[in-house]
Design a protein around this motif. Sequence first.
Motif, PDB file in Angstrom:
ATOM      1  N   SER B  62       0.798  -1.268  -0.104  1.00  0.00           N
ATOM      2  CA  SER B  62      -0.051   0.009   0.197  1.00  0.00           C
ATOM      3  C   SER B  62       0.917   1.319   0.003  1.00  0.00           C
ATOM      4  O   SER B  62       2.142   1.209   0.160  1.00  0.00           O
ATOM      5  CB  SER B  62      -0.792  -0.087   1.249  1.00  0.00           C
ATOM      6  OG  SER B  62       0.007   0.183   2.162  1.00  0.00           O
ATOM      7  N   LEU B  63       0.385   2.232  -0.391  1.00  0.00           N
ATOM      8  CA  LEU B  63       1.067   3.591  -0.449  1.00  0.00           C
ATOM      9  C   LEU B  63       1.722   3.999   0.776  1.00  0.00           C
ATOM     10  O   LEU B  63       2.782   4.293   0.919  1.00  0.00           O
ATOM     11  CB  LEU B  63       0.073   4.478  -1.024  1.00  0.00           C
ATOM     12  CG  LEU B  63       0.135   5.260  -2.405  1.00  0.00           C
ATOM     13  CD1 LEU B  63      -0.703   6.565  -2.639  1.00  0.00           C
ATOM     14  CD2 LEU B  63       1.619   5.350  -2.836  1.00  0.00           C
ATOM     15  N   ILE B  64       1.021   4.009   1.897  1.00  0.00           N
ATOM     16  CA  ILE B  64       1.553   4.147   3.013  1.00  0.00           C
ATOM     17  C   ILE B  64       2.684   3.386   3.789  1.00  0.00           C
ATOM     18  O   ILE B  64       3.686   3.958   4.177  1.00  0.00           O
ATOM     19  CB  ILE B  64       0.415   4.156   4.142  1.00  0.00           C
ATOM     20  CG1 ILE B  64      -0.999   4.979   4.016  1.00  0.00           C
ATOM     21  CG2 ILE B  64       0.920   4.446   5.707  1.00  0.00           C
ATOM     22  CD1 ILE B  64      -0.589   6.322   4.093  1.00  0.00           C
ATOM     23  N   GLU B  65       2.585   1.994   3.362  1.00  0.00           N
ATOM     24  CA  GLU B  65       3.627   1.220   3.440  1.00  0.00           C
ATOM     25  C   GLU B  65       4.892   1.531   2.586  1.00  0.00           C
ATOM     26  O   GLU B  65       5.844   1.638   3.318  1.00  0.00           O
ATOM     27  CB  GLU B  65       3.337  -0.168   3.328  1.00  0.00           C
ATOM     28  CG  GLU B  65       2.438  -0.972   4.474  1.00  0.00           C
ATOM     29  CD  GLU B  65       2.121  -2.244   3.923  1.00  0.00           C
ATOM     30  OE1 GLU B  65       2.608  -3.121   4.440  1.00  0.00           O
ATOM     31  OE2 GLU B  65       1.264  -2.294   2.976  1.00  0.00           O
ATOM     32  N   GLN B  66       4.608   2.023   1.422  1.00  0.00           N
ATOM     33  CA  GLN B  66       5.833   2.261   0.605  1.00  0.00           C
ATOM     34  C   GLN B  66       6.478   3.588   1.084  1.00  0.00           C
ATOM     35  O   GLN B  66       7.648   3.607   1.094  1.00  0.00           O
ATOM     36  CB  GLN B  66       5.444   2.736  -0.779  1.00  0.00           C
ATOM     37  CG  GLN B  66       4.923   1.458  -1.502  1.00  0.00           C
ATOM     38  CD  GLN B  66       4.254   1.826  -2.960  1.00  0.00           C
ATOM     39  OE1 GLN B  66       5.183   2.574  -3.583  1.00  0.00           O
ATOM     40  NE2 GLN B  66       3.254   1.152  -3.537  1.00  0.00           N
TER      41      GLN B  66
END
Lengths: 305, 336
Positions: B62-66
């Motif tokens: 997910s974007l946040i994880e990235q």
Amino acid sequence: MTDSISLSLNNLTVDYPGYKGSGTIAVKDVSFSIEKGKVLGLVGESGAGKTSIARAITRQLVEPGEITAGEIIFENKNIVSMSQKELRKYLGSQISLIVPNPKSELDPLLTIGRQLGDVVKTHLKLNNKEAREAVLKVLEAVQIPDHNSRYSAYPHELSGGMAQRVIIAMSLICNPKFVISDDATSGLDVTVQREIMKLMQNIIKEKDLSVLFITRDIGLAAHFCDHLGLLFRGQIVEIAPINSFFKNPIHPYSLALLSAFSHSVKWRKVYSTDPQKWSKEFFINGNVPDSMIEVEKGHLVRMIR
Amino acid sequence: MALIRYIGRRLLFVLPQLFGIVAVSFFLLKMIPGDPALLMLGPLASQEAINEIRSVMGLDKSLIEQFVIYLERVLSGDLGTSWQTTKPVMEDLLKRFPATMELVTLSLLFALILGIPVGILASLLKKSIINKFSTYYGLLAGSLPDFWLGLIFIFVFYTILGWAAAPMGRLDLGILPPAVVSGSYFIDSLIAGDWETFNNVVAHLTLPVLTLGLINAGPIIKMTQSTMDRLLESDHIRYARSCGLGEFQIVRRAFRNSLPSVLTIVSVLYSFLIGGAVLVEIVFSWGGAGQYALSGVLNADINPVMGFVVWSAVLCLILYLIVDLLYFAIDPRLRD
């Protein structure tokens, strides 16, 4: 005769031209002379041309103002026709100016010691050490407390009264002969004003200065001047020795001003005007006439008879 | 002491500022359409290969994880790898930022050397030719694109006259760069005392510096002139005049008072040029950081772009800190 005169204005006219032709004539046909060691007070409401006269004498009129006629004679030399280079030798050393709003007149980025020092170094060709001594001496003379540490203070660190003292110091540092005080106390509260006036009075007496004292406060002028000129719309309407002026004011504008400054009913009655008289002798179609009449020795009034 | 406290307080805010900049640019970049995996492998790649490289690059998270992963890496000094150059971005930028900074700094120095005297003279001599010159110069410099001027210079001074060095980077091919001290060839070749290299460096710098300098002198002239105009009419300068001070002292005082405005415009130009000199860099094949970031944008190569953003942000924050300290040095009213 001329030897006893410090500075005289002969028919000085200052014009602020508009885009087309002559715009506003701020000073019209003004003549007076100031004897050595004497104080001439110049009183008028705002817009009367007081500051224009002060700036004309130092030739620092704000653009596009210019002297269109007349001469300013200082020690037998005409300031109006001087070159900039010659003028610079007189300004700050022989003729100096005390300005209102001292805090905006000092360079905010330089210490007052440096600013005072620059003036003595320019005019008296002193080296750094001599200049520093001269500055400390003059700061002491204008009663700046703790003058050793004020030497390295910046203008924004000074109070209004203190800054005014610095300006006075600046005007005295080269031992001038003639000082113009342009509304010097207008920005100060009354107690500080009193101190500054006392200081100026002492210095004038001590150094035997000739002074053009410009103010809006006729009461102040009464205590301070030897002669008094009243300025109205760029023209002098009445000029007289101080006693003659207050004992026998003649021009209706003088009377109106005096009664406005009178705090008691009695004095207001003494200085009362009769509007009926206005039109006949003093005004032609609402304008003051060109001629002045000497009513007593040295007491001139703009009127016709 | 107050000064050290001030610097400390400023540095305290550097980290949150950097975090904000990185966050905003990261999410904005991720919004640009285009799949890096697809671009890397070409249109004929199999779905499995694409999926594999996506999971290697972390694109399947997910974007946040990235973002969190990216932040952790940045904090440890790793800006990722550029798939175009196949080298770590940090290494690439360490080579390219000095090139850009050298170009921008020298250009602005040139612009200052040209702009300040012209601005002062134009303000002093109202009816002179130099006043007219400054008016038209401002207009011209504001309306000409810098890359166009660069191309004209190349055409005139390289193609026709043959005076200038080839617009192909910072050095001729046969010449080795000087040992790295500051990263600026100009300074490093001087330190090494290698005159041949130095001459070659100067020859390559001349045209791009002229280009950027001449264009950026425009706003500096304008700012100097208008501030001097205002100051020469100001109360304290008129008072200094009525104290009989000489013209040189008057001008010096007025200029000193106009320094903060000049400094402001220079700092704005500087921070703008760090990324904004990119077109001139391309014209002269300068190999600077802007050029590097641009090719990253065009090829969905996000790491160079993010690396560029982080670097420029840090440089700008340092620049603004220096500028603020200079304001302090100039104006005693700010020191309290």
